[in-house]
Design an enzyme around this catalytic site. Sequence first.
Site, PDB file in Angstrom:
ATOM      1  N   GLY A 182       0.858  -1.195   0.000  1.00 25.91           N
ATOM      2  CA  GLY A 182       0.000   0.000   0.000  1.00 25.91           C
ATOM      3  C   GLY A 182       0.885   1.232   0.000  1.00 25.91           C
ATOM      4  N   ASP A 205       0.687  -1.379  -4.875  1.00 26.38           N
ATOM      5  CA  ASP A 205      -0.546  -0.627  -4.611  1.00 26.38           C
ATOM      6  C   ASP A 205      -1.546  -0.961  -5.711  1.00 26.38           C
ATOM      7  OD1 ASP A 205      -2.483   1.603  -3.906  1.00 26.38           O
ATOM      8  OD2 ASP A 205      -0.840   2.175  -2.577  1.00 26.38           O
ATOM      9  N   MET A 227      -3.455  -6.087  -2.078  1.00 29.40           N
ATOM     10  CA  MET A 227      -2.808  -6.705  -0.909  1.00 29.40           C
ATOM     11  C   MET A 227      -3.728  -7.668  -0.176  1.00 29.40           C
ATOM     12  SD  MET A 227      -2.716  -3.480   1.632  1.00 29.40           S
ATOM     13  CE  MET A 227      -4.195  -2.568   1.984  1.00 29.40           C
ATOM     14  N   LYS A 240       2.910   1.206   5.910  1.00 26.52           N
ATOM     15  CA  LYS A 240       2.923   2.520   6.569  1.00 26.52           C
ATOM     16  C   LYS A 240       1.586   3.245   6.362  1.00 26.52           C
ATOM     17  CE  LYS A 240       5.452   6.136   5.074  1.00 26.52           C
ATOM     18  NZ  LYS A 240       4.413   7.181   5.048  1.00 26.52           N
ATOM     19  N   HIS A 244      -4.430   1.222   9.578  1.00 25.53           N
ATOM     20  CA  HIS A 244      -5.493   1.987  10.263  1.00 25.53           C
ATOM     21  C   HIS A 244      -6.723   2.165   9.359  1.00 25.53           C
ATOM     22  CE1 HIS A 244      -4.179   6.368   9.001  1.00 25.53           C
ATOM     23  NE2 HIS A 244      -4.186   5.540   7.988  1.00 25.53           N
TER      24      HIS A 244
HETATM   25  C1  LIG Z   1      -3.445   6.042   3.617  1.00 24.77           C
HETATM   26  S1  LIG Z   1      -2.633   5.533   2.178  1.00 24.77           S
HETATM   27  C2  LIG Z   1      -0.955   5.290   2.714  1.00 24.77           C
HETATM   28  C3  LIG Z   1       0.000   5.351   1.574  1.00 24.77           C
HETATM   29  C4  LIG Z   1       1.473   5.168   1.927  1.00 24.77           C
HETATM   30  N1  LIG Z   1       1.742   3.905   2.560  1.00 24.77           N
HETATM   31  C5  LIG Z   1       1.951   6.304   2.781  1.00 24.77           C
HETATM   32  O1  LIG Z   1       2.281   6.079   3.952  1.00 24.77           O
HETATM   33  O2  LIG Z   1       2.012   7.448   2.297  1.00 24.77           O
HETATM   34  C6  LIG Z   1      -3.215   3.872   1.936  1.00 24.77           C
HETATM   35  C7  LIG Z   1      -2.743   3.245   0.642  1.00 24.77           C
HETATM   36  O3  LIG Z   1      -3.278   1.910   0.554  1.00 24.77           O
HETATM   37  C8  LIG Z   1      -3.617   1.680  -0.796  1.00 24.77           C
HETATM   38  N2  LIG Z   1      -4.581   0.571  -0.893  1.00 24.77           N
HETATM   39  C9  LIG Z   1      -5.893   0.568  -0.558  1.00 24.77           C
HETATM   40  N3  LIG Z   1      -6.424  -0.637  -0.788  1.00 24.77           N
HETATM   41  C10 LIG Z   1      -5.426  -1.419  -1.278  1.00 24.77           C
HETATM   42  C11 LIG Z   1      -5.359  -2.781  -1.702  1.00 24.77           C
HETATM   43  N4  LIG Z   1      -6.447  -3.573  -1.641  1.00 24.77           N
HETATM   44  N5  LIG Z   1      -4.178  -3.271  -2.146  1.00 24.77           N
HETATM   45  C12 LIG Z   1      -3.077  -2.468  -2.201  1.00 24.77           C
HETATM   46  N6  LIG Z   1      -3.082  -1.168  -1.797  1.00 24.77           N
HETATM   47  C13 LIG Z   1      -4.240  -0.655  -1.353  1.00 24.77           C
HETATM   48  C14 LIG Z   1      -4.189   3.010  -1.253  1.00 24.77           C
HETATM   49  O4  LIG Z   1      -4.254   3.120  -2.636  1.00 24.77           O
HETATM   50  C15 LIG Z   1      -3.225   3.983  -0.600  1.00 24.77           C
HETATM   51  O5  LIG Z   1      -2.138   4.282  -1.439  1.00 24.77           O
END
Ligand SMILES: C[S@@+](CC[C@H](N)C(=O)[O-])C[C@H]1O[C@@H](n2cnc3c(N)ncnc32)[C@H](O)[C@@H]1O
Length: 341
Positions: A182, A205, A227, A240, A244
């Site tokens: 992610g 992602d 994921m 990261k 949450h």
């Molecule tokens: C709050 S953001 C955090 C992004 C990054 N880790 C950071 O700390 O800046 C959550 C991330 O999870 C990704 N995400 C959501 N569902 C997902 C999935 N099923 N598989 C992979 N990534 C996912 C979103 O696209 C987003 O980029």
Amino acid sequence: MELTSVLNQSLTYISSFALKCAADLDISGRIQAYGRPMPLNELARSIPISPEKDMMLGRLMALLVQKEVFAQDEAGYVLTPVSKLLLTEHSNMGAFARYITQPPFTKVMCVMGEWFKEGAAGSTVYMMANDGKPSWDLFKENPQLGKLFNEAMTSRCKQQMRDFAKSYPHIFDGLNSLVDVGGNTGTAVKIIAEAFPFLRCTVLDLPHVVAEANLEDDSFNVVAGNMLEQIPPAEAFLIKNVLHDWRDEDCVGILKRCKEAIEPRKDGSKVIIVDIIQDFKNNNPKATETGHLFDILMMCCHGSKERTKQEWHDIILGAGYSGYKIHPAQLGVDCVMELYP
Ligand SMILES: C[S@@+](CC[C@H](N)C(=O)[O-])C[C@H]1O[C@@H](n2cnc3c(N)ncnc32)[C@H](O)[C@@H]1O
């Protein structure tokens, strides 16, 4: 006193919009470019706004000075450490204020009470306010908002990661590969790859998110995927500000999938979680309040939460990890946890 408190708390959302307005008008950039304290009329002319609005701009600045976003001396307005974070070329944290004040999110906050009374089991406040759609769909359907979200994540991530190598110099010792689960458009892995050149870094992602990554940057690999279904193998995983967003059962599933995908090393293979720990002891009441605000945001948008030490403990052990440690140094409001398979 009590009356003032109720009025203040009722009105305080206006500060969020004032901060967004400062970002929209690039007030930090204008004061920076002026190079010395900037009088109101010079600020007004630089935007430019029509002269009859000068006094209104002064009132916006009065609130922002009161909030310590800017400071003021006899000669004019000056930057503070807060407004320096709004400078687009440095940190661009105004992107976060712009993103979080968008109507799909403010609409959510408006129906929180209604959701408590009438929301269906398993639904989120976000779904109630946005025609039953879950939040991640919105970014796919509304690329402009998706772009704003990615910009906000990138800006916050750059700030968080600024001192990462200095704060955790040995965190990747003995490791060859890392997947950022992610990891959005790759901001964190790029910084990690630069600081720890022996690591092969990959960002995982959703397809429409990694499509915005700089694919010409060969310092990291990109995997488009989900994921919840599959995680590419590595000796270490970074998760990261992701867990949450998810309910406990999903977090356990994601962590189990990382454990299955981990390439074992005699010493070193690990999962690194960066997220808020609600009851982590620090002397910063602002950080505690920020933790509560994020917690309500997570509850409303994703039906998830910020977790206490005990809640993290249950999830980590529930996913079958043999142990974990919490680093004493924080990354902003977030804590760093190391999980051992
Ligand atoms: C709050 S953001 C955090 C992004 C990054 N880790 C950071 O700390 O800046 C959550 C991330 O999870 C990704 N995400 C959501 N569902 C997902 C999935 N099923 N598989 C992979 N990534 C996912 C979103 O696209 C987003 O980029």
